[in-house]
Design an enzyme around this catalytic site. Structure first.
Site, PDB file in Angstrom:
ATOM      1  CG  ASP A  76      -0.037  36.687  60.859  1.00 16.56           C
ATOM      2  OD1 ASP A  76       1.029  36.722  60.198  1.00 16.56           O
ATOM      3  OD2 ASP A  76      -0.981  35.930  60.566  1.00 16.56           O
ATOM      4  CB  VAL A  77       5.580  38.731  60.719  1.00 17.44           C
ATOM      5  CG1 VAL A  77       6.151  38.608  62.114  1.00 17.44           C
ATOM      6  CG2 VAL A  77       5.677  37.403  59.963  1.00 17.44           C
ATOM      7  CE1 TYR A 178      13.152  29.387  55.044  1.00 21.92           C
ATOM      8  CE2 TYR A 178      15.156  28.268  54.318  1.00 21.92           C
ATOM      9  CZ  TYR A 178      14.406  28.852  55.325  1.00 21.92           C
ATOM     10  OH  TYR A 178      14.902  28.899  56.601  1.00 21.92           O
ATOM     11  CE  LYS A 182      14.586  32.394  56.086  1.00 21.91           C
ATOM     12  NZ  LYS A 182      14.166  33.075  57.325  1.00 21.91           N
TER      13      LYS A 182
HETATM   14  N1  LIG Z   1      15.579  25.341  62.049  1.00 21.83           N
HETATM   15  C1  LIG Z   1      16.526  25.441  61.136  1.00 21.83           C
HETATM   16  O1  LIG Z   1      17.225  24.453  60.826  1.00 21.83           O
HETATM   17  C2  LIG Z   1      16.792  26.758  60.477  1.00 21.83           C
HETATM   18  C3  LIG Z   1      17.940  26.900  59.689  1.00 21.83           C
HETATM   19  C4  LIG Z   1      18.208  28.108  59.088  1.00 21.83           C
HETATM   20  C5  LIG Z   1      17.337  29.165  59.250  1.00 21.83           C
HETATM   21  N2  LIG Z   1      16.213  29.009  59.983  1.00 21.83           N
HETATM   22  C6  LIG Z   1      15.327  30.173  60.120  1.00 21.83           C
HETATM   23  O2  LIG Z   1      15.277  30.493  61.492  1.00 21.83           O
HETATM   24  C7  LIG Z   1      13.993  31.004  61.822  1.00 21.83           C
HETATM   25  C8  LIG Z   1      13.404  30.172  62.964  1.00 21.83           C
HETATM   26  O3  LIG Z   1      13.343  28.834  62.541  1.00 21.83           O
HETATM   27  P1  LIG Z   1      12.853  27.681  63.534  1.00 21.83           P
HETATM   28  O4  LIG Z   1      13.260  26.401  62.937  1.00 21.83           O
HETATM   29  O5  LIG Z   1      13.222  28.007  64.925  1.00 21.83           O
HETATM   30  O6  LIG Z   1      11.271  27.817  63.327  1.00 21.83           O
HETATM   31  P2  LIG Z   1      10.060  27.310  64.229  1.00 21.83           P
HETATM   32  O7  LIG Z   1      10.527  26.399  65.306  1.00 21.83           O
HETATM   33  O8  LIG Z   1       9.013  26.839  63.285  1.00 21.83           O
HETATM   34  O9  LIG Z   1       9.568  28.683  64.918  1.00 21.83           O
HETATM   35  C9  LIG Z   1       9.041  29.692  64.122  1.00 21.83           C
HETATM   36  C10 LIG Z   1       8.567  30.802  65.017  1.00 21.83           C
HETATM   37  O10 LIG Z   1       7.972  31.809  64.189  1.00 21.83           O
HETATM   38  C11 LIG Z   1       6.602  32.007  64.597  1.00 21.83           C
HETATM   39  N3  LIG Z   1       5.818  32.336  63.423  1.00 21.83           N
HETATM   40  C12 LIG Z   1       5.542  31.575  62.339  1.00 21.83           C
HETATM   41  N4  LIG Z   1       4.744  32.221  61.496  1.00 21.83           N
HETATM   42  C13 LIG Z   1       4.514  33.449  62.053  1.00 21.83           C
HETATM   43  C14 LIG Z   1       3.751  34.570  61.666  1.00 21.83           C
HETATM   44  N5  LIG Z   1       3.041  34.581  60.532  1.00 21.83           N
HETATM   45  N6  LIG Z   1       3.743  35.646  62.472  1.00 21.83           N
HETATM   46  C15 LIG Z   1       4.439  35.650  63.635  1.00 21.83           C
HETATM   47  N7  LIG Z   1       5.180  34.610  64.054  1.00 21.83           N
HETATM   48  C16 LIG Z   1       5.204  33.525  63.266  1.00 21.83           C
HETATM   49  C17 LIG Z   1       6.209  30.685  65.248  1.00 21.83           C
HETATM   50  O11 LIG Z   1       5.116  30.808  66.144  1.00 21.83           O
HETATM   51  P3  LIG Z   1       3.587  30.731  65.623  1.00 21.83           P
HETATM   52  O12 LIG Z   1       3.530  29.617  64.613  1.00 21.83           O
HETATM   53  O13 LIG Z   1       2.786  30.494  66.853  1.00 21.83           O
HETATM   54  O14 LIG Z   1       3.301  32.067  65.022  1.00 21.83           O
HETATM   55  C18 LIG Z   1       7.496  30.374  65.996  1.00 21.83           C
HETATM   56  O15 LIG Z   1       7.596  31.158  67.158  1.00 21.83           O
HETATM   57  C19 LIG Z   1      13.171  30.948  60.533  1.00 21.83           C
HETATM   58  O16 LIG Z   1      13.221  32.202  59.903  1.00 21.83           O
HETATM   59  C20 LIG Z   1      13.896  29.921  59.691  1.00 21.83           C
HETATM   60  O17 LIG Z   1      13.717  30.169  58.324  1.00 21.83           O
HETATM   61  C21 LIG Z   1      15.919  27.835  60.608  1.00 21.83           C
END
Ligand SMILES: NC(=O)c1ccc[n+]([C@@H]2O[C@H](COP(=O)([O-])OP(=O)(O)OC[C@H]3O[C@@H](n4cnc5c(N)ncnc54)[C@H](OP(=O)(O)O)[C@@H]3O)[C@@H](O)[C@H]2O)c1
Length: 278
Positions: A76-77, A178, A182
């Site tokens: 858990d980060v 958010y 970032k």
């Molecule tokens: N998707 C987009 O459109 C998008 C666009 C720009 C930037 N981003 C950024 O890219 C990153 C990934 O996004 P995503 O859409 O792929 O997210 P996602 O599908 O929700 O995946 C998030 C990952 O982080 C883990 N996580 C969440 N809370 C955590 C915690 N407290 N400790 C450790 N691990 C944790 C989740 O697993 P668990 O919940 O099991 O811990 C999962 O593996 C994020 O930083 C997001 O802000 C996403």
């Protein structure tokens, strides 16, 4: 700042070694999972860390079906103890040369919204919402980067830290917590690059626009208003589409392979993000 004497040679920098071991924090699904699978396919010994063991094991099984090996760890980060424990385990297992941190969560909240139901009181952004986003996206990145840098410096092999930010870091309508978190990570990226260069550790942020992943598709299927909003947003992206997770994974690989990148942000946003979607 001191001025070097004329003709003085710059301090020696340790050459970066070919990276062998990677960890993708927040890698059990979405962007992080795509990065982890890509790294493993490129021959990096790759570990994935997140909270939910079922998703971690599911990804490990999926990787195995593809003929790829991944090790998985719970973390858990938001907890220094948990993050430090992860890096102790990685060090014990042979070390870490590449650390991608994709753990994060978007939150859409306006700072103020007009009153409802005849009330004269404006609704405001919740303080706990602010704290939750900053805790996960900014403090979590600090804790992961701190542990990764210490492990890499102690091993003396250099390394690369890759925080996943978002194109919203320049400011985003209705997403101020958010976007601010970032932007804080972009600032960490630049500060850490200045501090860690002398240990051969690079820091490169990657900033995706909207990614067309499973979570987005599921939400759009379940909530027609969200699908309509996303259609309007997509139409305003210069390339007219959202990113594929593989395009973000490709950029993470580029951040690792290009040994002259540090202290910078790689945008993967199809040309930009509108100020406000109408
Ligand atoms: N998707 C987009 O459109 C998008 C666009 C720009 C930037 N981003 C950024 O890219 C990153 C990934 O996004 P995503 O859409 O792929 O997210 P996602 O599908 O929700 O995946 C998030 C990952 O982080 C883990 N996580 C969440 N809370 C955590 C915690 N407290 N400790 C450790 N691990 C944790 C989740 O697993 P668990 O919940 O099991 O811990 C999962 O593996 C994020 O930083 C997001 O802000 C996403």
């Amino acid at each position: 700042m001191t001025t070097p004497a004329p003709g003085a040679r710059p301090p020696e920098r340790r050459p970066e070694r070919e990276p062998r071991r990677a960890v993708v924090v927040g890698g059990s699904r979405g962007i992080g999972a795509a990065v982890a699978l890509r790294f493993a396919a490129e021959g990096l010994d790759t570990a994935v860390a997140a909270r939910d063991p079922e998703q971690l094991n599911g990804l490990r099984d999926h990787a195995r079906e593809l003929g790829l090996g991944l090790t998985v760890h719970q973390v858990d980060v938001r907890s220094a103890e948990s993050v430090d424990g992860l890096f102790a385990a990685l060090t014990e297992g042979g070390g870490v040369d590449v650390c991608v941190n994709a753990a994060g969560r978007n939150l859409s909240r306006r700072l103020i919204s007009p009153p409802r139901d005849g009330s004269r009181t404006w609704r405001t952004h919740g303080e706990q919402d602010w704290r939750d986003v900053v805790d996960l996206c900014l403090t979590g990145t600090f804790l992961v980067g701190r542990a990764a840098a210490a492990a890499m410096a102690a091993a003396g092999r250099g390394g690369v830290i890759v925080p996943v930010v978002s194109c919203t870091w320049r400011g985003s309508w209705g997403q101020s917590a958010y976007a601010a978190a970032k932007a804080g990570v972009v600032s960490l990226t630049r500060s850490w690059a200045l501090e860690l260069g002398e240990y051969g550790i690079r820091v490169v942020a990657i900033a995706p626009g909207v990614v067309d992943g499973a979570a987005l598709r599921e939400k759009c299927a379940a909530v027609p208003a969200h699908a309509a909003f996303m259609d309007r947003l997509r139409a305003q992206v210069p390339l007219g589409r959202f990113a594929d997770e593989s395009e973000v994974a490709e950029t993470a690989l580029h951040a690792v392979r290009n040994t002259y990148l540090t202290g910078t942000v790689l945008d993967v946003d199809g040309g930009g993000f509108p100020g406000r979607v109408r």
